[in-house]
Design a protein around this motif. Sequence first.
Motif: not given
Length: 131
Positions: A6, A19, A21-22, A72-73, A80, A82, A84, A98
């Motif tokens: 994370e 924000r 991220s993982c 996610k992407d 990855t 996310y 927010q 995560c």
Amino acid sequence: QVQLVESGGGLVQAGGSLRLSCAASGRTFSRDAMGWFRQAPGKERTFVASINGIGGATNVADSVKGRFIISKDNDNTKNTVYLQMNSMKLEDTAVYYCAATGTSTWRLGRPRDNKDAYDYWGQGTQVTVSS
């Protein structure tokens, strides 16, 4: 070796945004559901949000609904996810974790807001909301 890392935590004023991220590594996570949980000092780890690997359906805890968004992407090779976080409140202060379900039938069949659904966990990132 599966690893979840994370990032993005920190200090933010009430009403502000962060924000998280993982980044998941070690294999492809396209089938896994991914989740975010949080744990405040002296309290249990609780569900925040999840996103399915197949279909991308999301689920968000009532306490953060309308303020937090999980995504996610679209490129599954990036692995990855996310979180927010908007309109943040003092009570959002916690360590955020995560998690990934893995691909076993049993775990994928568990409710996404249940910690038992997740086989892999990150080390967590601290989020502190100040007044």
